[in-house]
Design a protein around this motif. Structure first.
Motif, PDB file in Angstrom:
ATOM      1  N   MET A 133       1.100  -1.427  -0.307  1.00 26.47           N
ATOM      2  CA  MET A 133       0.109  -0.514   0.172  1.00 26.47           C
ATOM      3  C   MET A 133       0.926   1.757   0.014  1.00 26.47           C
ATOM      4  SD  MET A 133      -2.035  -2.350   1.083  1.00 26.47           S
ATOM      5  CE  MET A 133      -1.757  -2.454   3.215  1.00 26.47           C
ATOM      6  N   ASP A 134       1.993   0.908  -0.022  1.00 28.66           N
ATOM      7  CA  ASP A 134       3.189   1.887  -0.112  1.00 28.66           C
ATOM      8  C   ASP A 134       3.036   3.093  -1.243  1.00 28.66           C
ATOM      9  OD1 ASP A 134       3.811   1.752   2.568  1.00 28.66           O
ATOM     10  OD2 ASP A 134       5.361   1.104   2.576  1.00 28.66           O
ATOM     11  N   ASP A 135       3.932   3.934  -1.262  1.00 27.79           N
ATOM     12  CA  ASP A 135       4.126   4.513  -3.087  1.00 27.79           C
ATOM     13  C   ASP A 135       5.592   3.947  -3.362  1.00 27.79           C
ATOM     14  OD1 ASP A 135       3.871   5.601  -5.284  1.00 27.79           O
ATOM     15  OD2 ASP A 135       4.295   7.638  -4.621  1.00 27.79           O
ATOM     16  N   TRP A 136       5.413   2.472  -4.049  1.00 30.80           N
ATOM     17  CA  TRP A 136       6.705   1.857  -3.846  1.00 30.80           C
ATOM     18  C   TRP A 136       6.965   2.156  -5.505  1.00 30.80           C
ATOM     19  CZ3 TRP A 136       4.830  -1.152  -8.671  1.00 30.80           C
ATOM     20  CH2 TRP A 136       3.391  -1.794  -8.479  1.00 30.80           C
ATOM     21  N   GLY A 137       6.288   2.588  -6.574  1.00 31.75           N
ATOM     22  CA  GLY A 137       6.229   3.081  -7.871  1.00 31.75           C
ATOM     23  C   GLY A 137       8.148   3.848  -8.240  1.00 31.75           C
ATOM     24  N   SER A 138       8.150   4.623  -7.361  1.00 32.84           N
ATOM     25  CA  SER A 138       8.814   5.121  -7.676  1.00 32.84           C
ATOM     26  C   SER A 138      10.751   4.287  -7.475  1.00 32.84           C
ATOM     27  CB  SER A 138       9.481   6.900  -6.674  1.00 32.84           C
ATOM     28  OG  SER A 138       9.550   6.052  -5.103  1.00 32.84           O
ATOM     29  N   GLU A 139      10.088   3.472  -6.961  1.00 31.69           N
ATOM     30  CA  GLU A 139      10.890   2.430  -6.923  1.00 31.69           C
ATOM     31  C   GLU A 139      11.548   1.187  -8.085  1.00 31.69           C
ATOM     32  OE1 GLU A 139      13.252   1.762  -4.080  1.00 31.69           O
ATOM     33  OE2 GLU A 139      11.978   3.701  -3.716  1.00 31.69           O
ATOM     34  N   ILE A 140      10.876   1.804  -9.099  1.00 35.27           N
ATOM     35  CA  ILE A 140      10.982   1.194 -10.391  1.00 35.27           C
ATOM     36  C   ILE A 140      11.954   2.319 -11.174  1.00 35.27           C
ATOM     37  CG2 ILE A 140       9.592   0.294 -12.321  1.00 35.27           C
ATOM     38  CD1 ILE A 140       8.922  -1.574  -9.650  1.00 35.27           C
ATOM     39  N   THR A 143      11.125   3.019 -17.682  1.00 39.89           N
ATOM     40  CA  THR A 143       9.920   3.885 -17.718  1.00 39.89           C
ATOM     41  C   THR A 143       9.586   3.587 -19.529  1.00 39.89           C
ATOM     42  OG1 THR A 143      11.199   5.542 -18.972  1.00 39.89           O
ATOM     43  CG2 THR A 143      10.777   6.192 -15.927  1.00 39.89           C
ATOM     44  N   GLY A 144       8.500   3.384 -19.576  1.00 36.93           N
ATOM     45  CA  GLY A 144       7.924   3.649 -20.913  1.00 36.93           C
ATOM     46  C   GLY A 144       7.510   2.044 -21.637  1.00 36.93           C
ATOM     47  N   VAL A 145       7.812   1.289 -21.011  1.00 34.13           N
ATOM     48  CA  VAL A 145       7.629  -0.679 -21.316  1.00 34.13           C
ATOM     49  C   VAL A 145       6.388  -1.164 -20.675  1.00 34.13           C
ATOM     50  CG1 VAL A 145      10.401  -1.308 -21.674  1.00 34.13           C
ATOM     51  CG2 VAL A 145       9.229  -1.820 -18.984  1.00 34.13           C
ATOM     52  N   VAL A 169      -1.901   2.270  -7.078  1.00 33.92           N
ATOM     53  CA  VAL A 169      -0.394   2.659  -7.128  1.00 33.92           C
ATOM     54  C   VAL A 169       0.045   2.171  -8.181  1.00 33.92           C
ATOM     55  CG1 VAL A 169       2.317   2.061  -6.117  1.00 33.92           C
ATOM     56  CG2 VAL A 169      -0.381   2.634  -3.979  1.00 33.92           C
ATOM     57  N   ILE A 170      -0.062   1.193  -8.495  1.00 37.70           N
ATOM     58  CA  ILE A 170       0.104   0.203 -10.026  1.00 37.70           C
ATOM     59  C   ILE A 170      -0.399   1.781 -10.996  1.00 37.70           C
ATOM     60  CG2 ILE A 170      -0.428  -1.800 -11.623  1.00 37.70           C
ATOM     61  CD1 ILE A 170      -0.873  -3.371  -8.615  1.00 37.70           C
ATOM     62  N   SER A 171      -1.476   1.949 -10.710  1.00 40.82           N
ATOM     63  CA  SER A 171      -2.325   2.578 -11.807  1.00 40.82           C
ATOM     64  C   SER A 171      -0.814   3.905 -12.244  1.00 40.82           C
ATOM     65  CB  SER A 171      -3.544   3.072 -11.999  1.00 40.82           C
ATOM     66  OG  SER A 171      -4.033   3.951 -13.027  1.00 40.82           O
ATOM     67  N   ALA A 172      -0.899   4.533 -11.063  1.00 49.38           N
ATOM     68  CA  ALA A 172       0.100   5.976 -11.412  1.00 49.38           C
ATOM     69  C   ALA A 172       1.290   5.488 -11.756  1.00 49.38           C
ATOM     70  CB  ALA A 172       0.189   6.193  -9.946  1.00 49.38           C
ATOM     71  N   ARG A 173       2.131   4.150 -11.794  1.00 48.67           N
ATOM     72  CA  ARG A 173       2.892   4.088 -12.257  1.00 48.67           C
ATOM     73  C   ARG A 173       2.901   3.560 -14.116  1.00 48.67           C
ATOM     74  NH1 ARG A 173       7.071   3.714 -13.862  1.00 48.67           N
ATOM     75  NH2 ARG A 173       9.072   3.268 -13.521  1.00 48.67           N
ATOM     76  N   PHE A 174       2.768   3.224 -13.528  1.00 49.12           N
ATOM     77  CA  PHE A 174       2.164   1.930 -15.053  1.00 49.12           C
ATOM     78  C   PHE A 174       1.121   2.424 -16.131  1.00 49.12           C
ATOM     79  CE2 PHE A 174       4.545  -1.040 -12.317  1.00 49.12           C
ATOM     80  CZ  PHE A 174       5.623  -0.992 -12.519  1.00 49.12           C
ATOM     81  N   GLU A 175       1.819   2.856 -17.551  1.00 48.52           N
ATOM     82  CA  GLU A 175       0.571   3.365 -18.345  1.00 48.52           C
ATOM     83  C   GLU A 175      -0.071   2.024 -18.380  1.00 48.52           C
ATOM     84  OE1 GLU A 175       1.697   6.098 -21.746  1.00 48.52           O
ATOM     85  OE2 GLU A 175       2.608   7.149 -19.630  1.00 48.52           O
ATOM     86  N   LYS A 261      -4.316  -2.701 -18.200  1.00 51.49           N
ATOM     87  CA  LYS A 261      -5.206  -0.886 -18.313  1.00 51.49           C
ATOM     88  C   LYS A 261      -3.566  -0.858 -19.767  1.00 51.49           C
ATOM     89  CE  LYS A 261      -3.398   3.748 -16.206  1.00 51.49           C
ATOM     90  NZ  LYS A 261      -2.208   4.059 -15.785  1.00 51.49           N
ATOM     91  N   GLY A 262      -4.153   0.106 -20.581  1.00 47.04           N
ATOM     92  CA  GLY A 262      -3.742   0.858 -21.597  1.00 47.04           C
ATOM     93  C   GLY A 262      -3.191  -0.343 -22.518  1.00 47.04           C
TER      94      GLY A 262
END
Length: 264
Positions: A133-140, A143-145, A169-175, A261-262
């Motif tokens: 539930m943390d904002d782990w997206g910044s650890e990835i 981009t663009g894959v 969190v998933i949606s915010a990080r990945f298109e 998504k996407g």
């Protein structure tokens, strides 16, 4: 003496599941997980509860079969994708899969501390010590894959708000992302108790009827397909080939839901 992990509750369930995969590999052989065999051989832990719980064992193997098949299908269709395994425990799927550019294993800090000792990170396998539930997206890093996210054996221990937060969190990080998420029927979450899990003090708390019902709770994601764990069971218990066709049996079985998504 091997590594002696000190864990309790939900984090302790990772030891039960890796033991199930190791036992299956050395016994009936419906899956092959040599890494699990290696790890269990190095652990100083009492697996007697898990040894007696055939229902838990078969459930672990069934979902391993279904998730491996779906993950492999995605990675073959999207070579160079990034993968994120949420609540990874001591999962070894990253060693069985190919075609990904980077695999991230995410779990609570106390779990990752144990994992790092047993399964050290590599250039392509990174471990993230954070809550789902943390904002782990910044650890990835990438981009663009395309991205594949796996959520195995977790949602039944959370709440609806928790699950929605993870998907946010998933949606915010990945298109462009596909999520493979295991769900439990609400009636089963209330009534069914796995002996080994009960022994570790972890409790089922949430369920959702099916994949379409889950998709209605999750903005930005669409329902693609779902697979009952009965499909995995049929690989090693032939009667499930028949039982899988019975709606009641399919309805009470845990399901692996595919949401996307996407442009996936």
């Amino acid at each position: 003496m091997g590594e002696k992990p000190t864990l309790s509750g939900v984090t302790e369930t990772m030891l039960q599941t890796i033991y199930a995969r190791a036992k299956e590999t050395k016994g009936r052989g419906a899956i092959k997980d040599s890494k699990a065999v290696e790890i269990v051989g190095n652990l100083d832990y009492d697996f007697s509860l898990a040894d007696k719980d055939s229902a838990m064992h078969d459930g672990v193997i069934a979902r391993t079969i279904v998730l491996d098949r779906l993950a492999k299908k995605f990675l073959m269709a999207h070579p160079g994708a990034v993968a994120v395994n949420i609540a990874c425990g001591l999962d070894t799927r990253c060693y069985r899969m190919k075609n990904y550019c980077h695999w991230y294993n995410l779990d609570l800090p106390e779990t990752i501390a144990v994992r790092r000792n047993i399964l050290p990170p590599t250039d392509k396998i990174t471990q993230i010590p954070m809550s789902a539930m943390d904002d782990w997206g910044s650890e990835i890093e990438e981009t663009g894959v395309p991205a594949l996210v796996i959520i195995e054996g977790l949602t039944m221990y959370l709440s609806e708000v928790d699950v929605q937060r993870i998907f946010a969190v998933i949606s915010a990080r990945f298109e462009n992302v596909e999520v493979l998420v295991e769900i439990m029927n609400p009636a089963v979450a209330k009534r069914f108790k796995e002996r080994s899990i009960e022994g570790s003090k972890a409790k089922f708390t949430w369920g959702v009827k099916n994949g379409r019902a889950l998709a209605e709770l999750i903005p930005d994601f669409s329902f693609s397909e779902e697979h009952g764990l009965t499909e995995g069971m049929a690989k090693f218990i032939p009667i499930y080939k028949v039982l899988d066709k019975i709606p009641l049996v399919r309805n009470i079985s845990n399901k692996i839901v595919v949401l996307s998504k996407g442009n996936i």
